[in-house]
Motif scaffolding. Structure first.
Motif, PDB file in Angstrom:
ATOM      1  N   PRO A  41       0.830  -1.228   0.000  1.00 17.99           N
ATOM      2  CA  PRO A  41       0.000   0.000   0.000  1.00 17.99           C
ATOM      3  C   PRO A  41       0.857   1.269   0.000  1.00 17.99           C
ATOM      4  CG  PRO A  41      -0.808  -1.550   1.626  1.00 17.99           C
ATOM      5  CD  PRO A  41       0.492  -2.104   1.132  1.00 17.99           C
ATOM      6  N   VAL A  42       1.960   1.247   0.752  1.00 20.18           N
ATOM      7  CA  VAL A  42       2.842   2.417   0.800  1.00 20.18           C
ATOM      8  C   VAL A  42       3.422   2.688  -0.589  1.00 20.18           C
ATOM      9  CG1 VAL A  42       4.905   3.402   1.861  1.00 20.18           C
ATOM     10  CG2 VAL A  42       3.416   1.887   3.197  1.00 20.18           C
ATOM     11  N   LEU A  43       3.877   1.622  -1.232  1.00 19.78           N
ATOM     12  CA  LEU A  43       4.476   1.784  -2.556  1.00 19.78           C
ATOM     13  C   LEU A  43       3.456   2.327  -3.548  1.00 19.78           C
ATOM     14  CD1 LEU A  43       6.766  -1.328  -3.081  1.00 19.78           C
ATOM     15  CD2 LEU A  43       7.257   0.893  -2.080  1.00 19.78           C
ATOM     16  N   ILE A  44       2.250   1.778  -3.489  1.00 17.81           N
ATOM     17  CA  ILE A  44       1.219   2.216  -4.436  1.00 17.81           C
ATOM     18  C   ILE A  44       0.859   3.677  -4.176  1.00 17.81           C
ATOM     19  CG2 ILE A  44      -1.184   1.852  -5.149  1.00 17.81           C
ATOM     20  CD1 ILE A  44      -0.612  -1.176  -4.643  1.00 17.81           C
ATOM     21  N   ALA A  45       0.807   4.057  -2.888  1.00 17.64           N
ATOM     22  CA  ALA A  45       0.524   5.462  -2.552  1.00 17.64           C
ATOM     23  C   ALA A  45       1.622   6.367  -3.122  1.00 17.64           C
ATOM     24  CB  ALA A  45       0.430   5.629  -1.038  1.00 17.64           C
ATOM     25  N   ILE A  46       2.882   5.936  -2.982  1.00 12.33           N
ATOM     26  CA  ILE A  46       3.984   6.733  -3.532  1.00 12.33           C
ATOM     27  C   ILE A  46       3.856   6.830  -5.043  1.00 12.33           C
ATOM     28  CG2 ILE A  46       6.487   6.810  -3.906  1.00 12.33           C
ATOM     29  CD1 ILE A  46       6.836   5.544  -1.151  1.00 12.33           C
ATOM     30  N   LYS A  47       3.536   5.676  -5.643  1.00 10.33           N
ATOM     31  CA  LYS A  47       3.441   5.652  -7.107  1.00 10.33           C
ATOM     32  C   LYS A  47       2.276   6.523  -7.590  1.00 10.33           C
ATOM     33  CE  LYS A  47       4.387   4.758 -11.185  1.00 10.33           C
ATOM     34  NZ  LYS A  47       5.454   5.596 -11.728  1.00 10.33           N
ATOM     35  N   ALA A  48       1.195   6.564  -6.796  1.00  9.41           N
ATOM     36  CA  ALA A  48       0.010   7.332  -7.206  1.00  9.41           C
ATOM     37  C   ALA A  48       0.230   8.835  -7.070  1.00  9.41           C
ATOM     38  CB  ALA A  48      -1.193   6.905  -6.363  1.00  9.41           C
ATOM     39  N   THR A  49       1.234   9.222  -6.288  1.00 10.92           N
ATOM     40  CA  THR A  49       1.523  10.646  -6.141  1.00 10.92           C
ATOM     41  C   THR A  49       2.245  11.155  -7.379  1.00 10.92           C
ATOM     42  OG1 THR A  49       1.995  10.070  -3.860  1.00 10.92           O
ATOM     43  CG2 THR A  49       2.484  12.330  -4.518  1.00 10.92           C
ATOM     44  N   PRO A  50       1.754  12.237  -8.015  1.00  8.25           N
ATOM     45  CA  PRO A  50       2.484  12.764  -9.167  1.00  8.25           C
ATOM     46  C   PRO A  50       3.836  13.328  -8.714  1.00  8.25           C
ATOM     47  CG  PRO A  50       0.329  13.820  -8.919  1.00  8.25           C
ATOM     48  CD  PRO A  50       0.538  12.996  -7.715  1.00  8.25           C
ATOM     49  N   VAL A  51       4.899  12.729  -9.163  1.00  8.42           N
ATOM     50  CA  VAL A  51       6.233  13.114  -8.690  1.00  8.42           C
ATOM     51  C   VAL A  51       6.530  14.570  -9.043  1.00  8.42           C
ATOM     52  CG1 VAL A  51       8.697  12.608  -8.825  1.00  8.42           C
ATOM     53  CG2 VAL A  51       7.054  10.754  -8.810  1.00  8.42           C
ATOM     54  N   VAL A  52       6.031  15.007 -10.206  1.00  7.55           N
ATOM     55  CA  VAL A  52       6.275  16.394 -10.626  1.00  7.55           C
ATOM     56  C   VAL A  52       5.718  17.369  -9.591  1.00  7.55           C
ATOM     57  CG1 VAL A  52       6.007  18.040 -12.507  1.00  7.55           C
ATOM     58  CG2 VAL A  52       6.055  15.606 -12.991  1.00  7.55           C
ATOM     59  N   ALA A  53       4.589  16.992  -8.958  1.00  8.14           N
ATOM     60  CA  ALA A  53       3.985  17.857  -7.955  1.00  8.14           C
ATOM     61  C   ALA A  53       4.755  17.809  -6.641  1.00  8.14           C
ATOM     62  CB  ALA A  53       2.534  17.446  -7.726  1.00  8.14           C
ATOM     63  N   VAL A  54       5.366  16.669  -6.360  1.00  3.99           N
ATOM     64  CA  VAL A  54       6.102  16.530  -5.097  1.00  3.99           C
ATOM     65  C   VAL A  54       7.483  17.166  -5.202  1.00  3.99           C
ATOM     66  CG1 VAL A  54       6.878  14.885  -3.361  1.00  3.99           C
ATOM     67  CG2 VAL A  54       4.906  14.356  -4.765  1.00  3.99           C
ATOM     68  N   ALA A  55       7.994  17.232  -6.438  1.00  2.00           N
ATOM     69  CA  ALA A  55       9.372  17.687  -6.634  1.00  2.00           C
ATOM     70  C   ALA A  55       9.689  19.003  -5.925  1.00  2.00           C
ATOM     71  CB  ALA A  55       9.673  17.768  -8.124  1.00  2.00           C
ATOM     72  N   PRO A  56       8.846  20.046  -6.057  1.00  2.00           N
ATOM     73  CA  PRO A  56       9.169  21.294  -5.351  1.00  2.00           C
ATOM     74  C   PRO A  56       9.250  21.103  -3.843  1.00  2.00           C
ATOM     75  CG  PRO A  56       7.392  21.630  -6.923  1.00  2.00           C
ATOM     76  CD  PRO A  56       7.627  20.170  -6.857  1.00  2.00           C
ATOM     77  N   ILE A  57       8.365  20.245  -3.320  1.00  5.51           N
ATOM     78  CA  ILE A  57       8.369  19.980  -1.874  1.00  5.51           C
ATOM     79  C   ILE A  57       9.687  19.323  -1.463  1.00  5.51           C
ATOM     80  CG2 ILE A  57       7.166  18.816   0.014  1.00  5.51           C
ATOM     81  CD1 ILE A  57       4.635  18.881  -1.729  1.00  5.51           C
ATOM     82  N   ILE A  58      10.107  18.359  -2.277  1.00  5.04           N
ATOM     83  CA  ILE A  58      11.365  17.655  -1.986  1.00  5.04           C
ATOM     84  C   ILE A  58      12.525  18.647  -1.959  1.00  5.04           C
ATOM     85  CG2 ILE A  58      13.019  15.969  -2.880  1.00  5.04           C
ATOM     86  CD1 ILE A  58      10.636  14.369  -3.914  1.00  5.04           C
ATOM     87  N   ILE A  59      12.519  19.569  -2.920  1.00  2.00           N
ATOM     88  CA  ILE A  59      13.599  20.557  -2.984  1.00  2.00           C
ATOM     89  C   ILE A  59      13.594  21.428  -1.720  1.00  2.00           C
ATOM     90  CG2 ILE A  59      14.549  22.519  -4.274  1.00  2.00           C
ATOM     91  CD1 ILE A  59      14.675  20.180  -6.060  1.00  2.00           C
ATOM     92  N   VAL A  60      12.368  21.808  -1.293  1.00  2.00           N
ATOM     93  CA  VAL A  60      12.275  22.637  -0.088  1.00  2.00           C
ATOM     94  C   VAL A  60      12.812  21.876   1.117  1.00  2.00           C
ATOM     95  CG1 VAL A  60      10.671  23.724   1.536  1.00  2.00           C
ATOM     96  CG2 VAL A  60      10.363  24.042  -0.931  1.00  2.00           C
ATOM     97  N   VAL A  61      12.425  20.611   1.210  1.00  2.00           N
ATOM     98  CA  VAL A  61      12.825  19.820   2.381  1.00  2.00           C
ATOM     99  C   VAL A  61      14.318  19.510   2.363  1.00  2.00           C
ATOM    100  CG1 VAL A  61      12.512  17.627   3.575  1.00  2.00           C
ATOM    101  CG2 VAL A  61      10.520  18.831   2.650  1.00  2.00           C
ATOM    102  N   ILE A  80      10.674   8.262  -9.480  1.00  2.00           N
ATOM    103  CA  ILE A  80      10.048   8.003 -10.777  1.00  2.00           C
ATOM    104  C   ILE A  80      10.391   6.600 -11.287  1.00  2.00           C
ATOM    105  CG2 ILE A  80      10.196   8.665 -13.235  1.00  2.00           C
ATOM    106  CD1 ILE A  80       9.854  11.486 -12.499  1.00  2.00           C
ATOM    107  N   ALA A  81      11.570   6.098 -10.918  1.00  2.00           N
ATOM    108  CA  ALA A  81      12.062   4.873 -11.573  1.00  2.00           C
ATOM    109  C   ALA A  81      11.891   3.589 -10.782  1.00  2.00           C
ATOM    110  CB  ALA A  81      13.538   5.053 -11.928  1.00  2.00           C
TER     111      ALA A  81
END
Lengths: 261, 260
Positions: free
Chosen positions: A100-120, A135-136
């Motif tokens: 379930p965790v993996l699927i939740a991660i996969k379902a998240t659009p990475v492009v949308a998370v990318a700015p958050i990752i950069i901030v963190v 992504i991979a």
């Protein structure tokens, strides 16, 4: 052999080269025929000019920056995904906890998370590698999990009747049976990592081919952006064929018989 | 004659999730002597695979006991070798690598003694020249020979064979039956041979245990009166046809009495 047959054979052999040249030719002719401005769509001749317009050292440093992220992301995805697949296939409980965790991660659009990752995580290569990894990794996990379940039940019985440990069962039987699947996952991932690296650079970078695409298009220098694109496609294909070569060299038995020749 | 295998009042039932349990074997008792070749013959659903799992120690019976060489079976043991329906060889090893696989899989090292033993077994099964070949280059019959050699590597007293020739074409199957007789005459093991085929059971065995399906019970035990070594002529023996008809008749009659 008749002439027409020879021609057919040549066309088959150099099919990719011929069709690519045709596309470039149509592009060149089309742009001048319809008077399309260069800042909208530059002809291939302009693209080649742009390639030589920037010093080789510059190209090298941008390519190296992108490749570093690509390879690090690919490496991380491989190193995390295969043990994860082993864990998932080890028991139903582990699978119901992890999947379930993996699927939740996969379902998240990475492009949308990318700015958050950069901030963190701040600037530097680390956040871009993480984006690439995100992504991979999924196709490797899924295909490796499928492969690990494919060992014939008779061999598992044999292993148990020999009182072999679970690790030996995994190492001697399950993992080798998963090799063809792991490699098809790696092949899919090898093209995704380039996308991942570019997404990372779009969000935050001072170097790299993705950064250069953004920078040059903001100056209406579309020709340079096309050169970057060509290089990115090249890296994707190179990595893809490297994965294939590694499989053929290290695990020749895992290929279908006709493919090994 | 000492007893190699003893099944005494063995009952095996499986719990199906949320359903009533399914009984695979019911009050099964029989004995097999050392170096005896016994076939278990019966239709699908008579619990043959359960029998094999119990005997190889992969499954514990719900009731009753199973003994091998007068010791109660409590887990997998080295003195039982298994040949499966499919050869199940490992394509990443060559032929000899497959034969020595059990040693490596147990975490032991392959000594030169083991290597010699593997070569000797390959010679026994008629594959001496093929030891360095890739297994996917071999025919189905040859692959099954490799798996017989693999099962013999640890020199087990007992060989369990689970319909080993049923995946082969008819001609190869006949050839393999005679090959097995030859191998058995060279390495006198106790063999428990599971099969669907009446002629195969008659040709190979000293004794046949005929089983009924759902749940598996012993219907009949038949001694095969043919002299060894057996050959093409055994098949022409009038008693062969007689016994064959007798077994087929009782299996059909039993099948007619089964609730569908």
């Amino acid at each position: 052999m008749t002439l027409s047959k020879q021609l057919f054979a040549l066309t088959e052999r150099f099919g990719a080269l011929i069709s690519l040249s045709l596309v470039l030719l149509l592009w060149e002719v089309g742009v001048s025929l319809f008077n399309i401005p260069t800042y909208v769509l530059p002809p291939p001749s302009d693209v080649f000019a742009a390639a030589t317009g920037i010093a080789f050292g510059q190209w090298f440093s941008h390519s190296a920056a992108t490749l570093k992220v690509v390879l690090a992301g690919f490496f991380a995805a491989t190193c995390v995904s295969i043990p994860l697949a082993v864990a998932i296939s080890s028991s139903r409980m582990a699978s119901s906890l992890i999947m379930p965790v993996l699927i939740a991660i996969k379902a998240t659009p990475v492009v949308a998370v990318a700015p958050i990752i950069i901030v963190v995580l701040g600037t530097g290569d680390m956040p871009r590698v993480l984006i690439t990894f995100l992504i991979a990794f999924f196709p490797i996990v899924v295909s490796a999990t499928t492969g690990l379940a494919l060992a014939p039940p008779e061999l598992i019985s044999l292993s148990k009747s020999l009182k072999a440990s679970g690790w030996r069962e995994l190492w001697d039987i399950r993992l080798p049976y998963a090799v063809p699947h792991i490699f098809s996952g790696l092949k899919v991932a090898s093209t995704l990592v380039v996308t991942g690296a570019v997404v990372g650079e779009f969000v935050a970078a001072e170097r790299g081919l993705g950064y250069l695409v953004l920078f040059s298009t903001s100056n209406f220098d579309v020709a340079t952006a096309f050169v970057c694109l060509g290089l990115l496609v090249g890296f994707s294909l190179l990595l893809f064929s490297c994965v294939g070569t590694v499989q053929a060299r290290l695990f020749p038995w895992s290929l279908p018989k006709d493919a090994t020749g | 004659m000492s007893k190699a295998i003893t099944f005494s009042k063995v009952t095996q039932s499986f719990e199906r999730r949320g359903q009533t349990s399914i009984q695979a074997l019911d009050d099964l008792s029989f004995e097999i002597g050392a170096r005896e070749f016994v076939s278990v013959l019966g239709p699908s659903g008579c619990g043959k695979s359960t029998l094999l799992q119990l005997l190889s120690g992969l499954l514990m019976p719900s009731h009753g006991t199973i003994s091998v060489n007068d010791q109660k079976v409590t887990g997998p043991r080295d003195d039982v070798g298994i040949v499966f329906q499919k050869p199940t060889l490992l394509p990443w090893f060559d032929v000899v690598g497959n034969v020595t696989f059990p040693i490596r899989h147990k975490g032991l090292s392959v000594t030169s003694e083991i290597q010699d033993r593997a070569q000797e077994l390959l010679e026994l099964v008629g594959l001496k020249e093929f030891s360095a070949r890739r297994v996917d280059e071999l025919s189905g019959g040859m692959q099954q020979r490799v798996s017989i050699a693999r099962a013999l590597l640890l020199d087990p007293d007992i060989l369990l064979m689970d319909e080993p020739f049923s995946a082969l074409d008819a001609l190869t199957r006949d050839e393999m039956s005679f090959e097995l007789l030859r191998i058995w005459s060279a390495k006198k093991k106790t063999v428990l041979f599971i099969t669907h085929s009446i002629p195969e059971a008659l040709l190979l065995s000293d004794r046949i245990i005929v089983m009924t399906p759902r749940p598996g019970r012993v219907m009949e035990e038949i001694n095969c009166p043919f002299q060894r070594p057996r050959s093409q002529e055994t098949l022409g023996d009038p008693r062969f046809a007689e016994l064959s008809n007798h077994i087929r008749g009782s299996l059909l009659k039993d099948n007619a009495n089964q609730p569908q």
